[in-house]
Design a protein around this motif. Structure first.
Motif, short mmCIF file in Angstrom:
data_model
loop_
_atom_site.label_atom_id
_atom_site.label_comp_id
_atom_site.label_asym_id
_atom_site.label_seq_id
_atom_site.Cartn_x
_atom_site.Cartn_y
_atom_site.Cartn_z
N PHE A 6 52.20 72.47 11.13
CA PHE A 6 50.85 73.69 11.20
C PHE A 6 49.60 72.61 11.30
CE2 PHE A 6 54.48 75.92 9.91
CZ PHE A 6 54.30 76.99 10.82
N THR A 7 48.71 73.32 12.08
CA THR A 7 47.00 72.57 12.06
C THR A 7 46.33 73.21 10.87
OG1 THR A 7 46.21 74.58 13.30
CG2 THR A 7 47.10 72.87 14.65
N ALA A 8 45.26 72.56 10.48
CA ALA A 8 44.52 73.17 9.45
C ALA A 8 44.22 74.41 9.45
CB ALA A 8 43.34 72.37 9.46
N ASP A 9 44.39 75.18 10.72
CA ASP A 9 44.00 76.52 10.86
C ASP A 9 45.17 77.43 10.84
OD1 ASP A 9 40.71 76.29 11.26
OD2 ASP A 9 41.83 74.91 12.53
N GLY A 10 46.45 76.53 10.57
CA GLY A 10 47.69 77.38 10.33
C GLY A 10 48.30 77.75 11.71
N PHE A 11 48.13 77.01 12.84
CA PHE A 11 48.58 77.47 14.08
C PHE A 11 49.87 76.40 14.38
CE2 PHE A 11 44.17 78.15 15.44
CZ PHE A 11 44.06 79.48 15.20
N GLU A 12 50.97 76.74 14.85
CA GLU A 12 52.06 75.61 15.18
C GLU A 12 51.25 74.53 16.05
OE1 GLU A 12 54.33 73.20 17.42
OE2 GLU A 12 53.26 74.73 18.61
N MET A 13 51.85 73.22 15.72
CA MET A 13 50.93 72.02 16.02
C MET A 13 50.84 71.87 17.32
SD MET A 13 49.41 69.22 14.45
CE MET A 13 49.83 69.29 12.78
N SER A 14 51.70 71.98 18.22
CA SER A 14 51.60 71.73 19.60
C SER A 14 50.69 72.29 20.27
CB SER A 14 53.30 71.46 20.34
OG SER A 14 54.20 71.27 19.64
N VAL A 15 50.95 73.62 20.30
CA VAL A 15 50.04 74.54 20.98
C VAL A 15 48.68 74.60 20.38
CG1 VAL A 15 49.47 77.05 21.49
CG2 VAL A 15 51.95 76.01 21.80
N GLY A 16 48.54 74.28 18.91
CA GLY A 16 47.36 74.44 18.15
C GLY A 16 46.51 72.98 18.67
N VAL A 17 46.99 71.97 18.71
CA VAL A 17 46.44 70.71 19.10
C VAL A 17 46.11 70.55 20.83
CG1 VAL A 17 46.44 68.09 19.31
CG2 VAL A 17 47.03 69.19 17.36
N ASN A 18 47.20 70.91 21.54
CA ASN A 18 47.06 70.90 23.04
C ASN A 18 46.46 72.03 23.59
OD1 ASN A 18 49.03 68.85 22.24
ND2 ASN A 18 50.69 69.56 23.28
N HIS A 19 46.53 73.07 23.25
CA HIS A 19 45.89 73.90 23.86
C HIS A 19 44.68 74.76 23.00
CE1 HIS A 19 44.56 77.68 25.58
NE2 HIS A 19 45.14 78.45 24.61
N LEU A 20 44.92 75.09 21.71
CA LEU A 20 43.99 75.89 21.16
C LEU A 20 42.53 74.95 20.63
CD1 LEU A 20 45.97 78.19 18.87
CD2 LEU A 20 44.20 78.87 20.79
N GLY A 21 42.78 73.63 20.15
CA GLY A 21 41.85 72.56 19.92
C GLY A 21 40.81 72.35 21.16
N HIS A 22 41.75 72.04 22.10
CA HIS A 22 40.99 71.85 23.51
C HIS A 22 40.28 73.14 24.09
CE1 HIS A 22 43.45 67.86 24.39
NE2 HIS A 22 42.29 67.58 24.11
N PHE A 23 40.86 74.18 23.62
CA PHE A 23 40.04 75.50 24.29
C PHE A 23 38.68 75.74 23.77
CE2 PHE A 23 39.32 80.08 24.04
CZ PHE A 23 39.31 80.41 25.46
N LEU A 24 38.76 75.48 22.28
CA LEU A 24 37.49 75.49 21.65
C LEU A 24 36.42 74.58 22.13
CD1 LEU A 24 35.54 76.89 19.55
CD2 LEU A 24 36.58 75.25 17.82
N LEU A 25 37.01 73.34 22.24
CA LEU A 25 36.31 71.86 22.68
C LEU A 25 35.65 72.28 24.01
CD1 LEU A 25 35.67 69.13 21.96
CD2 LEU A 25 37.48 68.62 23.36
N ALA A 26 36.30 72.74 25.04
CA ALA A 26 36.09 73.10 26.40
C ALA A 26 34.97 74.10 26.26
CB ALA A 26 37.13 73.16 27.15
N ARG A 27 35.18 75.17 25.59
CA ARG A 27 34.23 76.38 25.69
C ARG A 27 32.94 75.91 25.02
NH1 ARG A 27 35.75 81.72 25.40
NH2 ARG A 27 33.85 82.12 25.35
N GLU A 28 32.98 75.01 23.87
CA GLU A 28 31.56 74.66 23.31
C GLU A 28 30.79 73.51 24.31
OE1 GLU A 28 30.22 75.24 20.59
OE2 GLU A 28 31.73 76.64 19.60
N LEU A 29 31.63 72.80 25.06
CA LEU A 29 31.13 71.62 25.79
C LEU A 29 30.57 72.23 27.21
CD1 LEU A 29 32.81 68.34 24.67
CD2 LEU A 29 30.50 69.06 24.08
#
Ligand code: NDP
Length: 315
Positions: free
Chosen positions: A100-123
């Motif tokens: 799991f990620t620090a925020d408790g999401f399953e790692m593959s989807v947490g890193v590959n999708h959710l982390g990037h989703f936030l990054l892309a939205r912010e940038l």
């Protein structure tokens, strides 16, 4: 002026090869978003990159706080953000248990999708304020998420179902760790995350292309059988996979060649079309590829967007 490209996961494999290819043109400065600073700096040096051609900024996509901090740190560099490449990924095909990620999401989807989703939205706002003539947001996809291809049909197949697991938080506490609500399967979680990447790119295109002029694109760079992506696979697989791809499927591409392909999507003046999923044929010519039914489902993309927004704290 030089263009500035942010590349996540530029410490190895495709990300590093792309950073190198861009830096070598002398026309690009690369902001390398990496979780291991020392590894990234050694990798850039070993690749022979000129020290003025890149800046390493810490980024751990397995933590939403780290993503937000990364965005702040990038802004403090006071460089324009002209292109963003969401490239980093984890692949855990042999994992028996989810992590799991620090925020408790399953790692593959947490890193590959959710982390990037936030990054892309912010940038996106940073891309918007850049005066670069061709601004781009690129999310690396994969054929493994395309069930309309041979490689995409190797089980377990990607399937997001009705997104019930994701809506439940993907945390294994009261919800499944898999997007479709099923039992944990590391290989499937990776494929699902790649479908999310491709859906997200298209949803960005629908929501923001006209308004911002940013080009949104995804790509399948070819099978780069030698990268660290397969580091968690069994040794026999790692031994046989590169020759299998070279001589049997003929989908094999070297890290250098794949890096040139992604660098093309970053910088080629002819690849400005938005909402496109690029692939390359045997002669290494790029073409617009078709996505599978699920990876081009606009309703699913919208639903994925809305659930992801909630999970990363944007809604
Ligand atoms: P690598 O494993 O070589 O590179 C992945 C990169 O992601 C590494 O730099 C790694 O960092 C980084 N990373 C992993 N987890 C995190 C995290 N939590 N935070 C920040 N960075 C992280 O694999 P590839 O180069 O093959 O993969 C790059 C992209 O290409 C991926 O999107 C993958 O899906 C895609 N792809 C790859 C194919 C292939 O055949 N290899 C085929 C199709 C698509 P570290 O160095 O610290 O481990």
């Amino acid at each position: 002026r030089k263009g500035t490209a942010v590349i996540t996961g530029a410490s190895s494999g495709l990300g590093l090869a792309t950073a190198k290819a861009l830096a070598e043109t002398g026309k690009w400065h690369v902001i390398m978003g990496c979780r291991d600073f020392l590894k990234a700096s050694r990798a850039a040096k070993a690749a022979g990159m000129d020290k003025d051609s890149y800046t390493i900024v810490h980024l751990d996509l397995a933590s939403l706080d780290s993503v937000r901090q990364f965005v702040k740190n990038v802004r403090q560099l006071e460089m324009p953000v002209d292109v963003v490449v969401c490239n980093a990924a984890v692949y855990q095909p042999t994992a028996k248990e989810p992590s799991f990620t620090a925020d408790g999401f399953e790692m593959s989807v947490g890193v590959n999708h959710l982390g990037h989703f936030l990054l892309a939205r912010e940038l996106l706002s940073d891309l918007q304020s850049s005066d670069y003539p061709s601004k781009r947001l690129i999310i690396v996809g994969s054929i493994t998420g395309n069930t309309n291809t041979l490689a995409g049909n190797v089980p377990p197949k990607a399937n997001l179902g009705d997104l019930r697991g994701l809506a439940g938080g993907l945390n294994g506490v009261g919800s499944s760790v898999m997007i479709d609500g099923g039992e944990f399967d590391g290989a499937k979680a990776y494929k699902d995350s790649k479908v999310c990447n491709m859906l997200t790119m298209q949803e960005f295109h629908r929501r923001y292309h006209e308004e911002t002029g940013v080009t949104f694109a995804s790509l399948y760079p070819g099978c780069i059988a030698t990268t660290g992506l397969f580091r968690e696979h069994i040794p026999l697989f790692r031994l046989l996979f590169p020759p299998f791809q070279k001589y049997i499927t003929k989908g094999y591409v070297s890290e250098e060649e794949a890096g040139k392909r992604l660098a093309q999507v970053v910088s080629d003046p002819s690849l400005t079309k938005s909402g496109v999923y690029w692939s390359w044929n045997k002669n290494s010519a790029s073409f617009e590829n078709q996505l599978s039914e699920e990876a081009s489902d606009a309703d699913k993309a919208k639903k994925l967007w809305e659930i992801s927004e909630k999970l990363v704290g944007l809604a």
